[in-house]
Design an enzyme around this catalytic site. Structure first.
Site, PDB file in Angstrom:
ATOM      1  N   CYS A  75       0.859  -1.178   0.000  1.00 33.51           N
ATOM      2  CA  CYS A  75       0.000   0.000   0.000  1.00 33.51           C
ATOM      3  C   CYS A  75       0.895   1.227   0.000  1.00 33.51           C
ATOM      4  O   CYS A  75       1.894   1.263   0.729  1.00 33.51           O
ATOM      5  CB  CYS A  75      -0.878  -0.012   1.247  1.00 33.51           C
ATOM      6  SG  CYS A  75      -1.997   1.388   1.342  1.00 33.51           S
TER       7      CYS A  75
ATOM      8  N   HIS B  36      -9.040  -4.234  -1.821  1.00 32.56           N
ATOM      9  CA  HIS B  36      -8.090  -3.404  -1.054  1.00 32.56           C
ATOM     10  C   HIS B  36      -8.527  -1.934  -1.080  1.00 32.56           C
ATOM     11  O   HIS B  36      -8.551  -1.267  -0.038  1.00 32.56           O
ATOM     12  CB  HIS B  36      -6.693  -3.581  -1.668  1.00 32.56           C
ATOM     13  CG  HIS B  36      -5.607  -2.758  -1.036  1.00 32.56           C
ATOM     14  ND1 HIS B  36      -4.533  -3.315  -0.386  1.00 32.56           N
ATOM     15  CD2 HIS B  36      -5.422  -1.411  -0.961  1.00 32.56           C
ATOM     16  CE1 HIS B  36      -3.736  -2.356   0.066  1.00 32.56           C
ATOM     17  NE2 HIS B  36      -4.250  -1.185  -0.281  1.00 32.56           N
ATOM     18  N   GLU B  37      -8.918  -1.455  -2.268  1.00 29.91           N
ATOM     19  CA  GLU B  37      -9.284  -0.034  -2.398  1.00 29.91           C
ATOM     20  C   GLU B  37     -10.646   0.262  -1.766  1.00 29.91           C
ATOM     21  O   GLU B  37     -10.824   1.317  -1.153  1.00 29.91           O
ATOM     22  CB  GLU B  37      -9.271   0.384  -3.873  1.00 29.91           C
ATOM     23  CG  GLU B  37      -7.925   0.241  -4.584  1.00 29.91           C
ATOM     24  CD  GLU B  37      -6.757   0.906  -3.876  1.00 29.91           C
ATOM     25  OE1 GLU B  37      -6.958   1.934  -3.205  1.00 29.91           O
ATOM     26  OE2 GLU B  37      -5.629   0.388  -3.983  1.00 29.91           O
TER      27      GLU B  37
ATOM     28  N   HIS C 185     -10.175   0.862   1.746  1.00 32.59           N
ATOM     29  CA  HIS C 185      -9.709   2.234   2.038  1.00 32.59           C
ATOM     30  C   HIS C 185     -10.900   3.187   2.236  1.00 32.59           C
ATOM     31  O   HIS C 185     -10.868   4.069   3.085  1.00 32.59           O
ATOM     32  CB  HIS C 185      -8.851   2.770   0.890  1.00 32.59           C
ATOM     33  CG  HIS C 185      -7.391   2.454   1.004  1.00 32.59           C
ATOM     34  ND1 HIS C 185      -6.632   2.819   2.096  1.00 32.59           N
ATOM     35  CD2 HIS C 185      -6.540   1.822   0.153  1.00 32.59           C
ATOM     36  CE1 HIS C 185      -5.371   2.410   1.904  1.00 32.59           C
ATOM     37  NE2 HIS C 185      -5.295   1.796   0.735  1.00 32.59           N
TER      38      HIS C 185
END
Ligand code: CO
Length: 182
Positions: A110, A153-154, A157
């Site tokens: 990241c 993953h995003e 976020h």
């Protein structure tokens, strides 16, 4: 042009907060941030350029990493053939996902986490995701493997979750034998 120092570090509170839905039309600042993020990711995956410009290699960047609590992220993934698979994703929702889980063998990275992290993160091998493009058109797409992991993953976020939060603290390689590595 985005600089590596523009990317917010994991210690900052903003990366642990939930983002708000973006509204359309996007403002100029958002469009600029999207374009600059894609440019950064593209260049960062070119070894020479990355070194010359001091970029860390990455394939995804979410708005909270740039200090904006909006549900927007970009992905730019360089294939082995040297082509880029790119997405600008606004207000995404996961519609369905495969039961099959995978993990990234060398571990996830990241741009906000500047250290070595041990451990694996279970991710769905395939997901169907609904989202909006920059013009506000609705898109539904099934994504697989690396791209599926990148989306998850995003999306994390946007909910204030970092990949490090998903690693089991006591047993960082928990259930490794039950999942396929990619
Ligand atoms: Co990240």
């Amino acid at each position: 042009m985005l600089k590596t120092t523009d990317i917010i570090d994991e210690k900052e509170k903003i990366l642990h907060q939930k983002c708000k839905e973006a509204s359309f039309p996007l403002d100029k600042e958002d469009i600029n941030l999207i374009n600059n993020s894609i440019e950064y990711l593209r260049l960062s995956q070119d070894e020479d350029k990355a070194e010359e410009l001091g970029l860390r290699a990455g394939m995804g960047l979410a708005f909270p990493q740039l200090g904006k609590l909006k549900r927007i992220f970009v992905i730019s993934y360089k294939t082995e053939e040297g082509n880029f698979i790119e997405y600008t994703v606004i207000n995404p929702k996961i519609i369905s996902y495969s039961n099959e889980l995978v993990y990234v063998e060398e571990g996830e990275g990241c741009l906000s986490v500047n250290r070595e992290v041990e451990g694996i993160i279970p991710r769905h091998a395939r997901i169907t995701v609904g989202f909006y493009d920059t013009k506000g058109n609705y898109i539904e797409e099934r994504v697989r493997e690396e791209i599926s992991v990148a989306f998850q993953h995003e999306i994390d976020h946007l909910d204030g979750i970092l990949f490090t939060d998903r690693i089991d603290k006591k047993n960082p390689f928990k259930n490794m034998d039950k999942m396929r590595s990619i």
